[in-house]
Scaffold this active site. Structure first.
Site, PDB file in Angstrom:
ATOM      1  N   ALA B  33       0.822  -1.215   0.000  1.00 54.18           N
ATOM      2  CA  ALA B  33       0.000   0.000   0.000  1.00 54.18           C
ATOM      3  C   ALA B  33       0.852   1.260   0.000  1.00 54.18           C
ATOM      4  O   ALA B  33       0.381   2.334  -0.350  1.00 54.18           O
ATOM      5  CB  ALA B  33      -0.925   0.004   1.209  1.00 54.18           C
ATOM      6  N   ALA B  43     -16.216   0.496  16.631  1.00 57.66           N
ATOM      7  CA  ALA B  43     -17.551   0.562  17.234  1.00 57.66           C
ATOM      8  C   ALA B  43     -18.092  -0.857  17.376  1.00 57.66           C
ATOM      9  O   ALA B  43     -18.143  -1.603  16.386  1.00 57.66           O
ATOM     10  CB  ALA B  43     -18.490   1.392  16.367  1.00 57.66           C
ATOM     11  N   GLU B 129     -15.715  -5.233  -2.421  1.00 59.02           N
ATOM     12  CA  GLU B 129     -15.246  -6.536  -2.901  1.00 59.02           C
ATOM     13  C   GLU B 129     -15.743  -7.674  -2.010  1.00 59.02           C
ATOM     14  O   GLU B 129     -16.082  -8.758  -2.484  1.00 59.02           O
ATOM     15  CB  GLU B 129     -13.717  -6.535  -2.959  1.00 59.02           C
ATOM     16  N   GLU B 190     -26.313 -21.365   8.870  1.00 54.40           N
ATOM     17  CA  GLU B 190     -26.682 -20.718  10.121  1.00 54.40           C
ATOM     18  C   GLU B 190     -27.920 -21.365  10.726  1.00 54.40           C
ATOM     19  O   GLU B 190     -28.618 -22.133  10.063  1.00 54.40           O
ATOM     20  CB  GLU B 190     -26.935 -19.227   9.862  1.00 54.40           C
ATOM     21  N   LYS B 205     -26.191 -10.696  -4.124  1.00 54.37           N
ATOM     22  CA  LYS B 205     -24.897 -10.608  -4.813  1.00 54.37           C
ATOM     23  C   LYS B 205     -25.092 -10.458  -6.316  1.00 54.37           C
ATOM     24  O   LYS B 205     -24.389  -9.691  -6.971  1.00 54.37           O
ATOM     25  CB  LYS B 205     -24.071 -11.856  -4.500  1.00 54.37           C
TER      26      LYS B 205
END
Lengths: 434, 434
Positions: B33, B43, B129, B190, B205
């Site tokens: 980077a 948070a 992404e 799940e 998606k």
């Protein structure tokens, strides 16, 4: 907004394809790039022929230097190939502050460090998606898509000609020479196929992929390179029987002692996706420590797939061309000041599993003697079978567990000298790709 | 150079993974980077638990608004999920001029147009992404790697839970409910798997992928969505017999009348790469007019693969954050002023091949009557076989040639009402992926 002005060097297969794409999809491309991408000048050997394709509005010359020095040109696209004129024109384009897009893997594999260094100093981009695996956006995936990862290894089918030949050998039971002749007849192999079949083309590409993956300089001269010219159809059949398929892979891997860098025919388990990549298709599997395995598949060569990558680079450079150099994506994925000097591992230190085939006299004690030599060199055998060959001979096929290549070399030297061994011992490497 | 300062909203599975990756691969990431990427504030609901993970140097609060309003924060990473708080915080982050990285496909599928519009006006980036296919850099591939192409169609296995269930049903001969229970036990599904098994997650998606591919607004509400809950193991077995495999695909295709947008179980030829994508893996095939077929494969969910994509976006945004907005990569691949209003095709107008199964009385004339109805609706049959079921019944399986879905609907309504048809007629779509 002003259009981006492109100088195109070369109007052969890929150059012609690039021209066609920019015309055919001009609107779609401009919708993405935010402006028109316009070829304003072309350098070609045959000026008349080029004029017939590009028309009167585009300047045509034989002199690439004239083009790279034109002040109105923003991006130079080098598609002449080779390492002489191409190198001179690319270096001059950089001196002139032009961004460069190239499909020239030989040029970058051998002179990439010099070119990227010059570009970095000048603050220009050199984009080369088309140099590796044609239309597959593999350079972008590694350079930008997997930046969270320490790449562990990658392995790729990165030469379509050899993959086509191997598919034909397997599916039709052809010899290498028969399959090569077919491939030449159908246009999958060139008249002089040396670079493809000897693995040189794959080695060019692998040296670029390794650099992108590990942040090391481009080191083509250190790639261990074996082609497929000596591969026998028997070995392809034996591999199938063992549930493996033979592919010419470019493999590079990070180990604690250095970077593996090698191109050779490789047995891979039949159930891997790479084993299902047939014909002239390419695919690269990249293993990251965070993402796990990822794989990229598509057409690795040809007019349009390669042009797809050239134009994608043109859009990238267009989007980024006014970014200050500190905020362009680094050429080789890592910032120039952050390149590592990790050594390339000597081939003798590579650890792999091996497929071994030898023709021997079919008599008692032969297997025991071969097994003893293997054991002496710390090579243990995973599976083995024997096939009769004529009245007095047999082929023995071994699949070893992991062993040091140096040990295999020593063992094979001894085995080769045994009086009852009647052929060259065939040695192929095996990769689990896990 | 100064580090980039990140505010992390949410420290659950993906948030925790993102934190770990930024710590574990800090050096590798900074080498790419060009600067350090540093989480300075988090948070979370459970402040104590978060402190235990991130230590004293990081500010921890329950109030996401406090974080998105901090002037020192460059990039906000939203990983709280859902559409209420997440939406509020993301919109406020944009108002505050922050760049945003999110993995929240539900949020973007439903409110993406509003979010991207606000970001465009403010000149900030919204990168996502991680919202599609986890660790696979598919957003980048379409948005940047295939920009030379008019995308023709794409088809993807973009939900790992359902792909795992389908693999188990096929390999172990399980019913849907048995395979689902296994998947829940092993953590692939799940406790409330509705969004996955009903195809909603895949539809989220797909609506994003279609937007990237065609330059159209995000239109989740228009996705035709069928899950796998009613899929019988018999149909999986019949499909195999016909050399097809059943996958839950998200499919979007450009036709002359509009954009197809659909998620449903699909028969695909066994020899396609997508058919070999097993377990919880994801893969997307993208067909461009220039590049031909390309395919992208990897882990589509989970802590680390998703974090890989989040961090890749962080590197992207870091590299580009000081580029002026006109030179950032457009959120949805196409420039905001260049979005198309191509209509989404009504499902009745979709053309596909069909797999049909019906249980009927095993007596003369039945087949003739069904065939007559199909022919009346211009549906021609490619192959057909019959399986006895008990003493007096039989299952008839048809594979049709291409037909309009609306015609199939009408034919099935008539067939369903025939006195000798003893079950619901099963209708699955078939895609050649060519």
């Amino acid at each position: 907004m002003n259009s981006v002005k492109v100088g195109l060097l070369g109007l052969g297969v890929v150059g012609g394809g690039t021209w066609k794409v920019l015309v055919q999809n001009a609107e779609e491309i401009a919708r993405r790039a935010g402006r028109k991408i316009e070829v304003v000048a072309v350098a070609v050997r045959n000026v008349e022929k080029a004029r017939a394709l590009v028309g009167d509005q585009v300047y045509v010359t034989q002199d690439g230097l004239e083009i790279v020095r034109r002040p109105d040109i923003d991006i130079v696209v080098e598609l002449v190939g080779g390492e002489t004129v191409a190198r001179e024109w690319v270096m001059e384009a950089i001196v002139q502050g032009k961004h460069v897009v190239t499909a020239n893997k030989a040029l970058l594999a051998k002179h990439g460090n010099e070119i990227f260094d010059a570009a970095h100093k000048k603050g220009t981009m050199v984009a080369f998606e088309a140099a590796v695996a044609g239309g597959i956006p593999i350079v972008k995936a590694i350079r930008e898509g997997l930046t969270a990862n320490r790449i562990q290894w990658l392995a790729g089918i990165i030469n379509g000609t050899t993959n086509y030949i191997l598919s034909e050998m397997r599916l039709k039971g052809l010899s290498f020479n028969e399959a090569l002749a077919d491939a030449q007849r159908l246009g999958y192999a060139e008249a002089d196929p040396t670079f493809d079949i000897e693995g040189v083309d794959a080695a060019h590409k692998l040296s670029l992929l390794a650099s992108l993956a590990f942040g090391i300089p481009v080191q083509f001269s250190k790639v261990h390179t074996e082609g497929i010219t000596t591969l026998a159809k028997e070995d392809i059949a034996h591999a199938e029987r063992l549930s493996y398929r033979i592919k010419l892979l470019g493999i590079t891997r990070r180990t604690s002692q250095g970077i593996e860098l090698r191109v050779h025919p490789t047995l891979i388990p039949i159930e891997r996706l790479l084993a299902s990549v047939e014909g002239a298709m390419n695919a690269v599997q990249v293993q990251g420590d965070i993402v796990g395995p990822t794989l990229y598949y598509g057409q690795g060569a040809g007019e349009m797939p390669t042009a797809s990558a050239v134009v994608a680079d043109l859009v990238d450079v267009t989007r980024l061309q006014f970014a200050d150099p500190g905020h362009q994506v680094p050429h080789l994925a890592f910032q120039p000041g952050s390149m590592a000097d990790t050594p390339v591992l000597d081939m003798a230190d590579v650890v792999s599993s091996y497929y071994l085939r030898m023709r021997v006299d079919d008599r008692p004690g032969v297997l025991a003697e071969v097994a003893r030599i293997l054991a002496n060199h710390e090579i243990s055998i995973g599976s083995m079978f024997q096939e009769p060959h004529g009245p007095a001979d047999a082929d023995i096929i071994f699949l070893s567990h992991e062993a040091r290549e140096g040990n295999i070399d020593l063992a094979l030297e001894e085995i080769q000298n045994l009086p009852f061994v009647r052929s060259n011992v065939i040695r192929l490497r095996v990769e689990s790709l896990l």
